[in-house]
Design a protein around this motif. Sequence first.
Motif, PDB file in Angstrom:
ATOM      1  N   LYS A  68       0.837  -1.196   0.000  1.00 37.08           N
ATOM      2  CA  LYS A  68       0.000   0.000   0.000  1.00 37.08           C
ATOM      3  C   LYS A  68       0.869   1.242   0.000  1.00 37.08           C
ATOM      4  O   LYS A  68       1.803   1.377   0.784  1.00 37.08           O
ATOM      5  CB  LYS A  68      -0.904  -0.019   1.238  1.00 37.08           C
ATOM      6  N   GLN A  69       0.573   2.160  -0.922  1.00 40.37           N
ATOM      7  CA  GLN A  69       1.301   3.421  -1.040  1.00 40.37           C
ATOM      8  C   GLN A  69       0.302   4.545  -1.241  1.00 40.37           C
ATOM      9  O   GLN A  69      -0.876   4.306  -1.535  1.00 40.37           O
ATOM     10  CB  GLN A  69       2.269   3.382  -2.225  1.00 40.37           C
ATOM     11  N   ASN A  70       0.803   5.781  -1.107  1.00 42.74           N
ATOM     12  CA  ASN A  70      -0.075   6.942  -1.337  1.00 42.74           C
ATOM     13  C   ASN A  70      -0.696   6.895  -2.728  1.00 42.74           C
ATOM     14  O   ASN A  70      -1.882   7.178  -2.908  1.00 42.74           O
ATOM     15  CB  ASN A  70       0.701   8.241  -1.153  1.00 42.74           C
ATOM     16  N   LYS A  71       0.115   6.525  -3.726  1.00 44.64           N
ATOM     17  CA  LYS A  71      -0.397   6.567  -5.100  1.00 44.64           C
ATOM     18  C   LYS A  71      -1.402   5.456  -5.386  1.00 44.64           C
ATOM     19  O   LYS A  71      -2.165   5.535  -6.343  1.00 44.64           O
ATOM     20  CB  LYS A  71       0.746   6.496  -6.107  1.00 44.64           C
ATOM     21  N   VAL A  90      -3.171   4.566  -8.675  1.00 37.76           N
ATOM     22  CA  VAL A  90      -2.452   3.738  -9.645  1.00 37.76           C
ATOM     23  C   VAL A  90      -1.593   2.693  -8.941  1.00 37.76           C
ATOM     24  O   VAL A  90      -1.138   2.894  -7.817  1.00 37.76           O
ATOM     25  CB  VAL A  90      -1.550   4.586 -10.567  1.00 37.76           C
ATOM     26  N   ILE A  91      -1.394   1.575  -9.634  1.00 39.81           N
ATOM     27  CA  ILE A  91      -0.433   0.545  -9.237  1.00 39.81           C
ATOM     28  C   ILE A  91       0.465   0.299 -10.445  1.00 39.81           C
ATOM     29  O   ILE A  91      -0.025  -0.072 -11.524  1.00 39.81           O
ATOM     30  CB  ILE A  91      -1.139  -0.759  -8.830  1.00 39.81           C
ATOM     31  N   PRO A  92       1.784   0.498 -10.318  1.00 42.70           N
ATOM     32  CA  PRO A  92       2.691   0.310 -11.464  1.00 42.70           C
ATOM     33  C   PRO A  92       2.841  -1.165 -11.846  1.00 42.70           C
ATOM     34  O   PRO A  92       2.940  -2.031 -10.977  1.00 42.70           O
ATOM     35  CB  PRO A  92       4.018   0.900 -10.967  1.00 42.70           C
TER      36      PRO A  92
END
Length: 215
Positions: A68-71, A90-92
């Motif tokens: 889990k990240q801010n983006k 988004v998830i890269p």
Amino acid sequence: MAINYYDEAITKKIQGWLADSSRLRVLSPEESTRLIQLNAEDTEDKPLKLPLIAISRNKDIEIESAIKQNKSFDGLVIGQNNAATVHLNVIPIKTTYQLDFYTKKRIEADEYVRQYLFKLINNPQIIVEIPYNGYLVRHTANLRVLNTVSDTSDISTHIFSGQFYKWTIQLELQDGFLFSIPQKQGWRLIGFEVTAADRIVDPPEEEILFEYEIK
């Protein structure tokens, strides 16, 4: 996973390079997975006409960051009113594509591969259009040509009758993302105003009057 939108963008780009008079046919990743079926349905068991480019995608998709990240959670606020905020999350990801060139003549295969290598290296960008939750996301990704181009004519296949030649170019999708556009319900705070000094310490909870709005 919405990866099919990248499939569509790559197919559209390759088809866009064809001249109106070109005999070359381009098959999308979905069509390429059904190549034998298409051969029977579209041509009534007659061989597919060459030359042909079949685009395929690796079945494995790499999630570059599976935490889990801010983006991936808060993302970018792209819309806001008193009722809700709209976030772009988004998830890269990464994956690879393959272009298989099928021709009847060896020199024809060599010429198509040469042309498309120049096109792909000099114009690597694709525009991906992703409709989601009432929004249309337009995203620019890039295709990187991998270092090895292969003559795979000796690999056995029963799709085409007679002698034919096959060359393969592999591409890596860069700057790829999975998208989510959630709407988060907003809160309207009534009964106080925030000044610069107020922001140092949060106001006590009992002094806040708020109103929940849904529109």
